[in-house]
Design a protein around this motif. Structure first.
Motif, short mmCIF file in Angstrom:
data_model
loop_
_atom_site.label_atom_id
_atom_site.label_comp_id
_atom_site.label_asym_id
_atom_site.label_seq_id
_atom_site.Cartn_x
_atom_site.Cartn_y
_atom_site.Cartn_z
N UNK A 111 0.83 -1.20 0.00
CA UNK A 111 0.00 0.00 0.00
C UNK A 111 0.87 1.26 0.00
N UNK A 112 0.54 2.19 -0.88
CA UNK A 112 1.26 3.46 -0.94
C UNK A 112 2.50 3.45 -1.81
N UNK A 141 11.84 8.84 1.62
CA UNK A 141 11.01 9.61 2.55
C UNK A 141 9.51 9.28 2.51
N UNK A 142 9.02 8.81 1.37
CA UNK A 142 7.60 8.47 1.27
C UNK A 142 7.24 7.25 2.12
N UNK A 143 8.20 6.42 2.43
CA UNK A 143 7.93 5.19 3.19
C UNK A 143 8.14 5.42 4.68
N UNK A 144 7.12 5.91 5.31
CA UNK A 144 7.15 6.09 6.77
C UNK A 144 6.57 4.85 7.42
N UNK A 145 7.19 4.38 8.47
CA UNK A 145 6.77 3.19 9.22
C UNK A 145 6.66 1.95 8.32
N UNK A 146 7.79 1.53 7.83
CA UNK A 146 7.89 0.39 6.93
C UNK A 146 7.36 -0.90 7.56
N UNK A 150 4.63 -3.35 5.69
CA UNK A 150 4.84 -4.78 5.46
C UNK A 150 3.75 -5.59 6.15
N UNK A 151 3.45 -5.24 7.41
CA UNK A 151 2.41 -5.96 8.16
C UNK A 151 1.06 -5.87 7.46
N UNK A 152 0.74 -4.72 6.91
CA UNK A 152 -0.52 -4.53 6.19
C UNK A 152 -0.58 -5.45 4.97
N UNK A 153 0.54 -5.58 4.27
CA UNK A 153 0.60 -6.46 3.10
C UNK A 153 0.34 -7.92 3.50
N UNK A 154 1.00 -8.36 4.57
CA UNK A 154 0.85 -9.73 5.05
C UNK A 154 -0.60 -9.97 5.48
#
Length: 172
Positions: A111-112, A141-146, A150-154
């Motif tokens: 996502x994002x 910089x666009x990837x805050x709280x990676x 990842x958890x959302x994808x899983x």
């Protein structure tokens, strides 16, 4: 694809069952605890071969919809816990991820992350491999709280929201 450890999502002592997620393949499991076992949510338990301290046996593999409401609430926290523990593997995924089809890159499944961000990630990792989640967040910089990304994808994979599975086996 057998799990050795699982994170407890819910424990129902009345029914004598534990709902858990495996730490290696994110397999959703229904477990039979030992009679006097004290088990807490988000606790890591051994479910592999040989002597187990708290779990008697694995009852079965579950689909997301078979989890209790409380287990579903705990699932994202458990996945984040696992992702943090396995940071090196997930950073390596970002260093090595490639296209799935001619038009779709595996990183676009997060996502994002669109084509522009994918190109930025590829450019950065060609310059120098990512070393940590912090390094990814600093350089992209666009990837805050990676970890949450990842958890959302899983979680989406476990809910069978997409035909592509990067981290889980398809069990829908």
């Amino acid at each position: 694809m057998k799990e050795e450890y699982a994170i407890v999502l819910d424990y129902n002592p009345t029914e004598g069952v534990v709902y858990a997620v495996g730490t290696k393949f994110f397999t959703l499991l229904k477990l039979k605890p030992k009679p006097d076992a004290v088990i807490a949510p988000l606790e890591k338990v051994y479910v592999g071969p040989g002597k187990r301290d708290k779990i008697q046996y694995i009852i079965k593999r579950l689909k997301y919809d078979e989890l209790t409401d409380f287990a579903k609430e705990q699932l994202e926290k458990a996945i984040e816990q696992i992702v943090k523990e396995r940071e090196k593997e997930f950073v390596e995924f970002f260093n090595m991820a490639g296209p799935i089809t001619l038009r779709l890159h595996s990183l676009e499944l997060f996502e994002g992350i669109g084509k522009k961000t994918v190109n930025e990630i590829i450019s950065e990792r060609e310059r120098e491999k990512f070393k940590s989640f912090e390094d990814i967040e600093k350089r992209i910089p666009k990837l805050k709280n990676i970890v949450k990304i990842i958890a959302k994808r899983i979680l989406d994979e476990l809910r069978c929201k997409d035909k592509y599975h990067l981290f889980t086996s398809r069990f829908c």
